[in-house]
Design a protein around this motif. Sequence first.
Motif, PDB file in Angstrom:
ATOM      1  N   LEU A 101       0.834  -1.201   0.000  1.00 23.46           N
ATOM      2  CA  LEU A 101       0.000   0.000   0.000  1.00 23.46           C
ATOM      3  C   LEU A 101       0.869   1.252   0.000  1.00 23.46           C
ATOM      4  O   LEU A 101       0.575   2.228  -0.702  1.00 23.46           O
ATOM      5  CB  LEU A 101      -0.912  -0.005   1.229  1.00 23.46           C
ATOM      6  N   ILE A 102       1.962   1.231   0.774  1.00 25.06           N
ATOM      7  CA  ILE A 102       2.875   2.379   0.813  1.00 25.06           C
ATOM      8  C   ILE A 102       3.442   2.643  -0.575  1.00 25.06           C
ATOM      9  O   ILE A 102       3.474   3.785  -1.055  1.00 25.06           O
ATOM     10  CB  ILE A 102       4.015   2.132   1.820  1.00 25.06           C
ATOM     11  N   LYS A 109      -4.959   5.715   1.961  1.00 27.17           N
ATOM     12  CA  LYS A 109      -5.402   4.331   1.796  1.00 27.17           C
ATOM     13  C   LYS A 109      -4.569   3.388   2.657  1.00 27.17           C
ATOM     14  O   LYS A 109      -5.086   2.389   3.176  1.00 27.17           O
ATOM     15  CB  LYS A 109      -5.319   3.919   0.322  1.00 27.17           C
ATOM     16  N   THR A 110      -3.287   3.708   2.822  1.00 26.50           N
ATOM     17  CA  THR A 110      -2.439   2.880   3.675  1.00 26.50           C
ATOM     18  C   THR A 110      -2.915   2.927   5.116  1.00 26.50           C
ATOM     19  O   THR A 110      -2.995   1.896   5.796  1.00 26.50           O
ATOM     20  CB  THR A 110      -0.972   3.343   3.588  1.00 26.50           C
ATOM     21  N   LEU A 111      -3.244   4.111   5.602  1.00 23.62           N
ATOM     22  CA  LEU A 111      -3.759   4.246   6.964  1.00 23.62           C
ATOM     23  C   LEU A 111      -5.105   3.539   7.114  1.00 23.62           C
ATOM     24  O   LEU A 111      -5.379   2.922   8.153  1.00 23.62           O
ATOM     25  CB  LEU A 111      -3.882   5.720   7.333  1.00 23.62           C
ATOM     26  N   ASP A 112      -5.941   3.597   6.081  1.00 20.87           N
ATOM     27  CA  ASP A 112      -7.210   2.863   6.117  1.00 20.87           C
ATOM     28  C   ASP A 112      -6.958   1.360   6.209  1.00 20.87           C
ATOM     29  O   ASP A 112      -7.666   0.637   6.927  1.00 20.87           O
ATOM     30  CB  ASP A 112      -8.030   3.166   4.862  1.00 20.87           C
ATOM     31  N   LEU A 142      -6.001  -1.448  -2.535  1.00 27.68           N
ATOM     32  CA  LEU A 142      -4.822  -1.801  -3.327  1.00 27.68           C
ATOM     33  C   LEU A 142      -5.257  -2.112  -4.750  1.00 27.68           C
ATOM     34  O   LEU A 142      -6.073  -3.005  -4.983  1.00 27.68           O
ATOM     35  CB  LEU A 142      -4.119  -3.012  -2.709  1.00 27.68           C
ATOM     36  N   ASP A 143      -4.727  -1.356  -5.696  1.00 28.89           N
ATOM     37  CA  ASP A 143      -5.169  -1.488  -7.083  1.00 28.89           C
ATOM     38  C   ASP A 143      -4.801  -2.840  -7.691  1.00 28.89           C
ATOM     39  O   ASP A 143      -5.598  -3.436  -8.410  1.00 28.89           O
ATOM     40  CB  ASP A 143      -4.568  -0.359  -7.934  1.00 28.89           C
TER      41      ASP A 143
END
Length: 238
Positions: A101-102, A109-112, A142-143
């Motif tokens: 995610l990072i 989105k990473t924090l989510d 994550l795409d």
Amino acid sequence: MARLQIAYIMDPLCGWCYAAAPIIDQLRAEYGDQLQWQIYLGGLMPESRILGPRFRDHILTACHRIETLTGQPFGAGFTALIQDPDSALDSRPASIAIRELILQGDMEKTLDYIKRLQSHHYRDGCTLTEPDILLGAAEGLLDDTDKLKFLLETPATWDKEIEALFLQGRNMLTAAEGQGFPTLAIKYRGRYQKLGHERYYDHPDQLVTELAAVVAEVAAQPEPKEGPETKEAPAASE
């Protein structure tokens, strides 16, 4: 508008990172895109570890303290997980997933995603080693999950994948003068300065208020132009 850089050094299996989740939530809600989040992973459990009786008691005692102090709930599933003498915890799979995610470049989105993992672990009692859980939590965030699926299903690669990741996290912990997880630090006037977030577990709004002047000061500055010498690589990019 320049944004205040804030480093969050954490581990998905750290109970005190779960305790700090309301602080993270309030900072995000109050300041939104005025903050530039950087997320680092330190490897609390860098290998699979079966919990001994003393460690189990230590965890459950800490959880009771966290619940009393912050109101963060611990579910029956988590209590059963910790009390099971055969339970093993391992930071590597979830940390690899967070890294993906990072690298995608969207810290919100990473924090989510981190928040979803904390719910699965501390409320539902998941070990955060199951690929289905880690991939399911990434849905809508994550795409491209193909690489993550391969990594999670190939444990032989985990040590190599996380060696640089955890080293980067520990180096950042040293730079921020942190003592453990979580550590929050802002980059202010040219250096990282640790936030004493532990004083705000029961009153997250007070930290939000205390940061207001710093956020406003940074926001008033012109945003530096990114170039070969000024652009910072995202955390965990190496």
